[in-house]
Design a protein around this motif. Structure first.
Motif, PDB file in Angstrom:
ATOM      1  N   LEU A 299      64.274 -60.182 -34.883  1.00  0.00           N
ATOM      2  CA  LEU A 299      65.066 -60.006 -33.664  1.00  0.00           C
ATOM      3  C   LEU A 299      66.537 -60.318 -33.871  1.00  0.00           C
ATOM      4  O   LEU A 299      67.352 -60.038 -32.988  1.00  0.00           O
ATOM      5  N   HIS A 300      66.895 -60.880 -35.019  1.00  0.00           N
ATOM      6  CA  HIS A 300      68.275 -61.289 -35.263  1.00  0.00           C
ATOM      7  C   HIS A 300      68.910 -60.448 -36.357  1.00  0.00           C
ATOM      8  O   HIS A 300      69.281 -60.944 -37.420  1.00  0.00           O
ATOM      9  N   GLY A 301      69.001 -59.160 -36.109  1.00  0.00           N
ATOM     10  CA  GLY A 301      69.751 -58.286 -36.991  1.00  0.00           C
ATOM     11  C   GLY A 301      68.982 -57.636 -38.112  1.00  0.00           C
ATOM     12  O   GLY A 301      69.582 -56.996 -38.966  1.00  0.00           O
ATOM     13  N   LYS A 302      67.657 -57.788 -38.141  1.00  0.00           N
ATOM     14  CA  LYS A 302      66.889 -57.119 -39.178  1.00  0.00           C
ATOM     15  C   LYS A 302      66.747 -55.626 -38.855  1.00  0.00           C
ATOM     16  O   LYS A 302      66.988 -55.182 -37.737  1.00  0.00           O
ATOM     17  N   ALA A 303      66.316 -54.859 -39.855  1.00  0.00           N
ATOM     18  CA  ALA A 303      66.298 -53.409 -39.735  1.00  0.00           C
ATOM     19  C   ALA A 303      65.509 -52.890 -38.531  1.00  0.00           C
ATOM     20  O   ALA A 303      66.011 -52.033 -37.793  1.00  0.00           O
ATOM     21  N   PRO A 304      64.276 -53.343 -38.287  1.00  0.00           N
ATOM     22  CA  PRO A 304      63.533 -52.782 -37.152  1.00  0.00           C
ATOM     23  C   PRO A 304      64.231 -52.976 -35.805  1.00  0.00           C
ATOM     24  O   PRO A 304      64.179 -52.096 -34.940  1.00  0.00           O
ATOM     25  N   ALA A 305      64.891 -54.116 -35.627  1.00  0.00           N
ATOM     26  CA  ALA A 305      65.598 -54.355 -34.370  1.00  0.00           C
ATOM     27  C   ALA A 305      66.761 -53.387 -34.212  1.00  0.00           C
ATOM     28  O   ALA A 305      67.010 -52.863 -33.112  1.00  0.00           O
ATOM     29  N   ALA A 309      66.955 -50.529 -31.319  1.00  0.00           N
ATOM     30  CA  ALA A 309      68.061 -50.515 -30.364  1.00  0.00           C
ATOM     31  C   ALA A 309      68.716 -49.140 -30.302  1.00  0.00           C
ATOM     32  O   ALA A 309      69.022 -48.632 -29.211  1.00  0.00           O
ATOM     33  N   ALA A 310      68.919 -48.529 -31.463  1.00  0.00           N
ATOM     34  CA  ALA A 310      69.540 -47.206 -31.491  1.00  0.00           C
ATOM     35  C   ALA A 310      68.632 -46.154 -30.866  1.00  0.00           C
ATOM     36  O   ALA A 310      69.091 -45.277 -30.118  1.00  0.00           O
ATOM     37  N   ALA A 311      67.343 -46.237 -31.178  1.00  0.00           N
ATOM     38  CA  ALA A 311      66.400 -45.265 -30.620  1.00  0.00           C
ATOM     39  C   ALA A 311      66.269 -45.427 -29.107  1.00  0.00           C
ATOM     40  O   ALA A 311      66.203 -44.437 -28.361  1.00  0.00           O
ATOM     41  N   ARG A 312      66.225 -46.673 -28.661  1.00  0.00           N
ATOM     42  CA  ARG A 312      66.118 -46.913 -27.213  1.00  0.00           C
ATOM     43  C   ARG A 312      67.348 -46.366 -26.494  1.00  0.00           C
ATOM     44  O   ARG A 312      67.237 -45.774 -25.417  1.00  0.00           O
ATOM     45  N   ALA A 313      68.534 -46.542 -27.096  1.00  0.00           N
ATOM     46  CA  ALA A 313      69.763 -46.021 -26.499  1.00  0.00           C
ATOM     47  C   ALA A 313      69.724 -44.501 -26.396  1.00  0.00           C
ATOM     48  O   ALA A 313      70.353 -43.907 -25.508  1.00  0.00           O
ATOM     49  N   ALA A 314      68.974 -43.872 -27.313  1.00  0.00           N
ATOM     50  CA  ALA A 314      68.828 -42.415 -27.293  1.00  0.00           C
ATOM     51  C   ALA A 314      67.677 -41.960 -26.402  1.00  0.00           C
ATOM     52  O   ALA A 314      67.398 -40.762 -26.310  1.00  0.00           O
ATOM     53  N   GLU A 330      55.753 -59.411 -25.378  1.00  0.00           N
ATOM     54  CA  GLU A 330      56.963 -59.524 -24.564  1.00  0.00           C
ATOM     55  C   GLU A 330      58.221 -59.440 -25.428  1.00  0.00           C
ATOM     56  O   GLU A 330      59.226 -58.834 -25.043  1.00  0.00           O
ATOM     57  N   ALA A 331      58.176 -60.067 -26.620  1.00  0.00           N
ATOM     58  CA  ALA A 331      59.322 -60.011 -27.515  1.00  0.00           C
ATOM     59  C   ALA A 331      59.520 -58.602 -28.054  1.00  0.00           C
ATOM     60  O   ALA A 331      60.660 -58.132 -28.183  1.00  0.00           O
ATOM     61  N   LEU A 332      58.428 -57.926 -28.367  1.00  0.00           N
ATOM     62  CA  LEU A 332      58.527 -56.533 -28.814  1.00  0.00           C
ATOM     63  C   LEU A 332      59.129 -55.662 -27.721  1.00  0.00           C
ATOM     64  O   LEU A 332      59.986 -54.804 -27.989  1.00  0.00           O
ATOM     65  N   ASP A 333      58.711 -55.900 -26.484  1.00  0.00           N
ATOM     66  CA  ASP A 333      59.242 -55.121 -25.364  1.00  0.00           C
ATOM     67  C   ASP A 333      60.754 -55.303 -25.250  1.00  0.00           C
ATOM     68  O   ASP A 333      61.494 -54.330 -25.049  1.00  0.00           O
ATOM     69  N   ARG A 334      61.208 -56.553 -25.386  1.00  0.00           N
ATOM     70  CA  ARG A 334      62.646 -56.813 -25.284  1.00  0.00           C
ATOM     71  C   ARG A 334      63.412 -56.123 -26.403  1.00  0.00           C
ATOM     72  O   ARG A 334      64.569 -55.723 -26.225  1.00  0.00           O
ATOM     73  N   ALA A 335      62.773 -55.997 -27.553  1.00  0.00           N
ATOM     74  CA  ALA A 335      63.419 -55.328 -28.686  1.00  0.00           C
ATOM     75  C   ALA A 335      63.349 -53.813 -28.593  1.00  0.00           C
ATOM     76  O   ALA A 335      63.972 -53.114 -29.395  1.00  0.00           O
ATOM     77  N   GLY A 336      62.587 -53.307 -27.632  1.00  0.00           N
ATOM     78  CA  GLY A 336      62.453 -51.862 -27.481  1.00  0.00           C
ATOM     79  C   GLY A 336      61.337 -51.259 -28.290  1.00  0.00           C
ATOM     80  O   GLY A 336      61.320 -50.044 -28.523  1.00  0.00           O
TER      81      GLY A 336
END
Length: 374
Positions: A299-305, A309-314, A330-336
């Motif tokens: 959740l702190h800057g690793k590749a999947p996050a 984030a980019a995919a969710r923005a799209a 819940e944490a996965l949901d917050r990460a998208g």
């Protein structure tokens, strides 16, 4: 389908992850249109991801962290963009017999690797840091690039962070002049300062074999190093010691900021741009990401996050594959990330899970396809 996953460390490269996920998806949905952009966040595996994206492979013989020569790889694109990974020269994997050298391990070979990239025609460098065996503040790197670090007798200080406690003068005027006209981006997910309770020695030194006394020695030595550099180059040396990223990879981030005028950026953001993720995302309707362990660090800057984030923005759905899952939904949901498929759900024995990661990943991808695509 766009697969944009990092490596499963110790089991599969990012390219292999994409291959196995593709095989599993097509087992459930024959003929499925799948594209892959293997990704990395600036740590180990970054050069491999660049090579998968079409960069050209180059090798150089450089000084390893304990002084023994090693062969290091960097990647170069025709437009002059190079991807240099410090772990290739100064990483933990180059410690002979796996024996740590917390006080004396040097980044000299990383400086030599940067020189090799310049010699090959690099005009901009993405400098990925992580997985280092070193805590020398980047002094070794800068020395290889032409800087001088001398003790009170006018002799060069020894390799590693420990001897920096004996540093009397620093001279950066001899740095390779090509550096001044080369854009260098420090790609890292580490935002620690150089020294102090959250600094490189205290937080990362123990991972490199430093005991409590070693940590104290290294912290004092790096603080002294910053003071000497302040006398050499002015107030910016003190400011950079407190800057986010200065503590990356045993303080090589600090050396890059002070000596190379590098710009610090989150590694995954840099790499997604370099690897062509944006154009691939524009063509996608569904994204799969992942890495070996989905945990708090993710959740702190690793590749999947970053991918999520980019995919969710799209406006795209994202699911993940991983070796093990240590995040609640819940944490996965917050990460998208809508859902994660862990190999340990298919094979509970960690050793077998790593040994059979490829076939297990294909099974996980087949389940993913049946859940979301059929």
């Amino acid at each position: 389908m766009l697969i944009a996953a990092d490596k499963f460390k110790g089991s599969l490269t990012a390219v292999e992850v994409a291959e196995h996920v593709t095989a599993g998806l097509r087992r459930a949905v024959p003929g499925l249109d799948v594209a892959a952009v293997p990704v990395a966040d600036g740590g180990d595996g970054t050069v491999a991801a660049a090579l998968a994206a079409g960069f050209t492979r180059h090798e150089a013989r450089v000084t390893g962290p304990t002084g023994i020569p090693v062969t290091a790889t960097f990647a170069l694109r025709a437009d002059g963009t190079a991807v240099v990974e410090m772990a290739e020269a100064s990483g933990l994997q180059h410690l002979p017999g796996g024996v740590f050298a917390p006080l004396t391990a040097t980044t000299y070979g990383t400086g030599e690797l940067l020189l090799a990239a310049l010699d090959a025609g690099a005009t901009s460098i993405v400098f990925g840091v992580g997985g280092s065996a070193t805590t020398d503040g980047g002094a070794g790197m800068l020395a290889a690039l032409g800087a001088r670090f001398l003790d009170a007798d006018g002799e060069p200080v020894g390799p590693g962070g420990g001897p920096l406690g004996e540093l009397a003068t620093a001279d950066l005027s001899g740095l390779d002049p090509r550096l001044a006209r080369t854009e260098i981006v420090l790609a890292s997910d580490v935002d620690n300062p150089l020294t102090g309770p959250k600094g490189a020695p205290a937080v990362y030194g123990p991972q490199k074999g430093a005991d409590e006394d070693d940590v104290a020695t290294l912290d004092a030595a790096l603080a002294h190093y910053a003071e000497v550099l302040e006398r050499a180059v002015g107030p910016k040396a003190a400011e950079y010691a407190l800057a986010p990223g200065a503590g990356a990879a045993g303080g090589i981030g600090y050396g890059a900021l002070v000596g190379l005028d590098a710009a610090f950026r989150p590694g995954i953001d840099v790499m997604l741009g370099v690897l062509g993720f944006g154009p691939a995302l524009a063509k996608a309707t569904f994204v799969i990401t992942g890495e070996g362990s989905l945990d708090e660090q993710t959740l702190h800057g690793k590749a999947p996050a970053g991918v999520a984030a980019a995919a969710r923005a799209a406006g795209l759905d994202v699911v993940a594959v991983c070796g093990r899952l240590q995040l609640p939904q819940e944490a996965l949901d917050r990460a998208g990330i809508r859902r994660a498929y862990a190999l340990t759900d298919l094979e509970s024995d960690p050793a077998r899970c790593m040994a059979e990661a490829g076939p297990l990943l294909e099974r996980a991808a087949e389940s993913l396809a049946r859940d979301f695509l059929v």
